[in-house]
Design a protein around this motif. Structure first.
Motif, PDB file in Angstrom:
ATOM      1  N   ILE A 179      31.506  20.961  40.074  1.00 11.55           N
ATOM      2  CA  ILE A 179      32.082  22.231  39.648  1.00 11.55           C
ATOM      3  C   ILE A 179      33.259  22.529  40.557  1.00 11.55           C
ATOM      4  O   ILE A 179      33.142  22.432  41.782  1.00 11.55           O
ATOM      5  CB  ILE A 179      31.063  23.377  39.716  1.00 11.55           C
ATOM      6  N   GLY A 180      34.358  22.891  39.936  1.00 13.87           N
ATOM      7  CA  GLY A 180      35.571  23.100  40.721  1.00 13.87           C
ATOM      8  C   GLY A 180      36.165  24.478  40.533  1.00 13.87           C
ATOM      9  O   GLY A 180      35.763  25.231  39.638  1.00 13.87           O
ATOM     10  N   TRP A 181      37.092  24.798  41.408  1.00 13.34           N
ATOM     11  CA  TRP A 181      37.917  25.998  41.278  1.00 13.34           C
ATOM     12  C   TRP A 181      39.376  25.567  41.210  1.00 13.34           C
ATOM     13  O   TRP A 181      39.836  24.763  42.026  1.00 13.34           O
ATOM     14  CB  TRP A 181      37.703  26.927  42.466  1.00 13.34           C
ATOM     15  N   PHE A 182      40.068  26.093  40.236  1.00 13.90           N
ATOM     16  CA  PHE A 182      41.501  25.900  40.080  1.00 13.90           C
ATOM     17  C   PHE A 182      42.163  27.266  40.122  1.00 13.90           C
ATOM     18  O   PHE A 182      41.517  28.288  39.951  1.00 13.90           O
ATOM     19  CB  PHE A 182      41.804  25.229  38.734  1.00 13.90           C
ATOM     20  N   ARG A 183      43.464  27.258  40.322  1.00 12.74           N
ATOM     21  CA  ARG A 183      44.217  28.514  40.251  1.00 12.74           C
ATOM     22  C   ARG A 183      45.564  28.273  39.599  1.00 12.74           C
ATOM     23  O   ARG A 183      46.101  27.171  39.638  1.00 12.74           O
ATOM     24  CB  ARG A 183      44.384  29.130  41.639  1.00 12.74           C
ATOM     25  N   GLN A 184      46.061  29.339  38.999  1.00 13.01           N
ATOM     26  CA  GLN A 184      47.362  29.253  38.329  1.00 13.01           C
ATOM     27  C   GLN A 184      48.131  30.535  38.573  1.00 13.01           C
ATOM     28  O   GLN A 184      47.694  31.622  38.180  1.00 13.01           O
ATOM     29  CB  GLN A 184      47.178  29.006  36.829  1.00 13.01           C
ATOM     30  N   ALA A 185      49.266  30.388  39.222  1.00 12.76           N
ATOM     31  CA  ALA A 185      50.167  31.511  39.463  1.00 12.76           C
ATOM     32  C   ALA A 185      51.214  31.537  38.361  1.00 12.76           C
ATOM     33  O   ALA A 185      51.472  30.515  37.718  1.00 12.76           O
ATOM     34  CB  ALA A 185      50.819  31.365  40.829  1.00 12.76           C
ATOM     35  N   PRO A 186      51.839  32.674  38.111  1.00 10.18           N
ATOM     36  CA  PRO A 186      52.850  32.778  37.051  1.00 10.18           C
ATOM     37  C   PRO A 186      53.951  31.739  37.215  1.00 10.18           C
ATOM     38  O   PRO A 186      54.505  31.573  38.294  1.00 10.18           O
ATOM     39  CB  PRO A 186      53.387  34.197  37.218  1.00 10.18           C
ATOM     40  N   GLY A 187      54.221  31.002  36.140  1.00  9.05           N
ATOM     41  CA  GLY A 187      55.292  30.015  36.166  1.00  9.05           C
ATOM     42  C   GLY A 187      54.946  28.709  36.841  1.00  9.05           C
ATOM     43  O   GLY A 187      55.815  27.839  36.976  1.00  9.05           O
ATOM     44  N   LYS A 188      53.708  28.573  37.274  1.00  6.88           N
ATOM     45  CA  LYS A 188      53.294  27.352  37.966  1.00  6.88           C
ATOM     46  C   LYS A 188      52.179  26.653  37.205  1.00  6.88           C
ATOM     47  O   LYS A 188      51.491  27.267  36.385  1.00  6.88           O
ATOM     48  CB  LYS A 188      52.833  27.672  39.384  1.00  6.88           C
ATOM     49  N   GLU A 189      52.005  25.362  37.513  1.00 11.80           N
ATOM     50  CA  GLU A 189      50.926  24.623  36.875  1.00 11.80           C
ATOM     51  C   GLU A 189      49.589  24.981  37.509  1.00 11.80           C
ATOM     52  O   GLU A 189      49.522  25.434  38.651  1.00 11.80           O
ATOM     53  CB  GLU A 189      51.171  23.115  37.018  1.00 11.80           C
ATOM     54  N   ARG A 190      48.543  24.748  36.739  1.00 12.30           N
ATOM     55  CA  ARG A 190      47.202  24.965  37.268  1.00 12.30           C
ATOM     56  C   ARG A 190      46.916  23.894  38.330  1.00 12.30           C
ATOM     57  O   ARG A 190      47.125  22.715  38.083  1.00 12.30           O
ATOM     58  CB  ARG A 190      46.174  24.897  36.140  1.00 12.30           C
ATOM     59  N   GLU A 191      46.452  24.337  39.491  1.00 11.16           N
ATOM     60  CA  GLU A 191      46.213  23.395  40.584  1.00 11.16           C
ATOM     61  C   GLU A 191      44.782  23.480  41.083  1.00 11.16           C
ATOM     62  O   GLU A 191      44.167  24.555  41.087  1.00 11.16           O
ATOM     63  CB  GLU A 191      47.171  23.678  41.752  1.00 11.16           C
ATOM     64  N   GLY A 192      44.260  22.335  41.514  1.00  7.12           N
ATOM     65  CA  GLY A 192      42.919  22.307  42.062  1.00  7.12           C
ATOM     66  C   GLY A 192      42.866  22.944  43.438  1.00  7.12           C
ATOM     67  O   GLY A 192      43.765  22.734  44.249  1.00  7.12           O
ATOM     68  N   VAL A 193      41.821  23.695  43.675  1.00  3.66           N
ATOM     69  CA  VAL A 193      41.614  24.372  44.957  1.00  3.66           C
ATOM     70  C   VAL A 193      40.474  23.718  45.724  1.00  3.66           C
ATOM     71  O   VAL A 193      40.614  23.359  46.893  1.00  3.66           O
ATOM     72  CB  VAL A 193      41.304  25.865  44.736  1.00  3.66           C
ATOM     73  N   SER A 194      39.346  23.538  45.059  1.00  7.60           N
ATOM     74  CA  SER A 194      38.166  22.982  45.708  1.00  7.60           C
ATOM     75  C   SER A 194      37.169  22.562  44.645  1.00  7.60           C
ATOM     76  O   SER A 194      37.209  23.061  43.517  1.00  7.60           O
ATOM     77  CB  SER A 194      37.518  24.042  46.620  1.00  7.60           C
ATOM     78  N   TYR A 195      36.282  21.628  45.000  1.00 10.18           N
ATOM     79  CA  TYR A 195      35.151  21.338  44.133  1.00 10.18           C
ATOM     80  C   TYR A 195      33.945  20.943  44.972  1.00 10.18           C
ATOM     81  O   TYR A 195      34.078  20.598  46.147  1.00 10.18           O
ATOM     82  CB  TYR A 195      35.469  20.277  43.088  1.00 10.18           C
ATOM     83  N   ILE A 196      32.791  21.005  44.334  1.00  7.23           N
ATOM     84  CA  ILE A 196      31.555  20.580  44.968  1.00  7.23           C
ATOM     85  C   ILE A 196      30.779  19.706  43.986  1.00  7.23           C
ATOM     86  O   ILE A 196      30.670  20.038  42.807  1.00  7.23           O
ATOM     87  CB  ILE A 196      30.705  21.788  45.439  1.00  7.23           C
ATOM     88  N   LYS A 217      46.227  34.757  51.959  1.00  7.33           N
ATOM     89  CA  LYS A 217      47.673  34.895  52.083  1.00  7.33           C
ATOM     90  C   LYS A 217      48.245  35.324  50.738  1.00  7.33           C
ATOM     91  O   LYS A 217      47.653  35.039  49.692  1.00  7.33           O
ATOM     92  CB  LYS A 217      48.288  33.552  52.493  1.00  7.33           C
ATOM     93  N   PRO A 218      49.412  35.943  50.751  1.00  9.30           N
ATOM     94  CA  PRO A 218      50.026  36.327  49.467  1.00  9.30           C
ATOM     95  C   PRO A 218      50.192  35.131  48.520  1.00  9.30           C
ATOM     96  O   PRO A 218      50.047  35.296  47.295  1.00  9.30           O
ATOM     97  CB  PRO A 218      51.376  36.897  49.894  1.00  9.30           C
ATOM     98  N   GLU A 219      50.448  33.956  49.071  1.00  8.64           N
ATOM     99  CA  GLU A 219      50.614  32.780  48.209  1.00  8.64           C
ATOM    100  C   GLU A 219      49.310  32.305  47.574  1.00  8.64           C
ATOM    101  O   GLU A 219      49.320  31.405  46.730  1.00  8.64           O
ATOM    102  CB  GLU A 219      51.275  31.628  48.976  1.00  8.64           C
ATOM    103  N   ASP A 220      48.181  32.889  47.946  1.00  4.13           N
ATOM    104  CA  ASP A 220      46.915  32.599  47.286  1.00  4.13           C
ATOM    105  C   ASP A 220      46.749  33.402  45.993  1.00  4.13           C
ATOM    106  O   ASP A 220      45.801  33.170  45.246  1.00  4.13           O
ATOM    107  CB  ASP A 220      45.731  32.914  48.211  1.00  4.13           C
ATOM    108  N   SER A 221      47.645  34.336  45.748  1.00  3.68           N
ATOM    109  CA  SER A 221      47.552  35.164  44.550  1.00  3.68           C
ATOM    110  C   SER A 221      47.698  34.302  43.298  1.00  3.68           C
ATOM    111  O   SER A 221      48.637  33.514  43.179  1.00  3.68           O
ATOM    112  CB  SER A 221      48.638  36.241  44.566  1.00  3.68           C
ATOM    113  N   ALA A 222      46.761  34.447  42.372  1.00  3.99           N
ATOM    114  CA  ALA A 222      46.751  33.645  41.152  1.00  3.99           C
ATOM    115  C   ALA A 222      45.550  34.057  40.312  1.00  3.99           C
ATOM    116  O   ALA A 222      44.698  34.820  40.774  1.00  3.99           O
ATOM    117  CB  ALA A 222      46.663  32.156  41.468  1.00  3.99           C
ATOM    118  N   ILE A 223      45.496  33.518  39.110  1.00  2.00           N
ATOM    119  CA  ILE A 223      44.255  33.578  38.338  1.00  2.00           C
ATOM    120  C   ILE A 223      43.429  32.371  38.748  1.00  2.00           C
ATOM    121  O   ILE A 223      43.923  31.238  38.726  1.00  2.00           O
ATOM    122  CB  ILE A 223      44.516  33.578  36.827  1.00  2.00           C
ATOM    123  N   TYR A 224      42.188  32.623  39.125  1.00  2.00           N
ATOM    124  CA  TYR A 224      41.298  31.558  39.552  1.00  2.00           C
ATOM    125  C   TYR A 224      40.334  31.228  38.425  1.00  2.00           C
ATOM    126  O   TYR A 224      39.713  32.121  37.832  1.00  2.00           O
ATOM    127  CB  TYR A 224      40.533  31.985  40.806  1.00  2.00           C
TER     128      TYR A 224
END
Length: 126
Positions: A34-51, A87-94
């Motif tokens: 199971i993983g967590w991804f995030r997507q900020a406006p105008g950016k691609e969805r990126e992987g954050v972590s998984y277990i 951090k502000p750069e962590d702002s995104a939809i998770y």
């Protein structure tokens, strides 16, 4: 039917913490990661972590190492993402992510993820 339901997002000041939860159903929990991804406006969805559910192996993107911790509760079929020193750069939809289905999928750390929750907004103010 695979279902992933996230909760726990919100607004926090820089340096603060949030914990996200993902409740999973509809598939054999132990057989997957199971993983967590995030997507900020105008950016691609990126992987954050998984277990990896069976053995507890974890993986983190370099951008969150040392600040985020992923854990699981097998009995509750729930995965958590503890986010500290935000951090502000962590702002995104998770998004919580699970087994590949028939639609959109992303590769991350040797796994493919293709089931998605509805997403939860994380906003970190400076």
């Amino acid at each position: 039917e695979v279902q992933l339901v996230e909760s726990g997002g919100g607004l926090v000041q820089a340096g603060g913490s949030l914990r996200l939860s993902c409740a999973a159903s509809g598939f054999t929990f132990n057989d997957h990661a199971i993983g967590w991804f995030r997507q900020a406006p105008g950016k691609e969805r990126e992987g954050v972590s998984y277990i990896e559910i069976r053995n507890g192996i974890t993986y983190y993107a370099d951008s969150v190492k040392g600040r985020f911790t992923i854990t699981k509760d097998n009995a509750k079929r729930t995965v958590y993402l503890q986010m500290n020193s935000l951090k502000p750069e962590d702002s995104a939809i998770y998004y919580c992510a699970g087994p590949v289905g028939t639609g959109y999928w992303r590769a991350f750390g040797g796994w493919r993820f293709g089931s998605w929750g509805q997403g939860t907004q994380v906003t970190v103010s400076s």
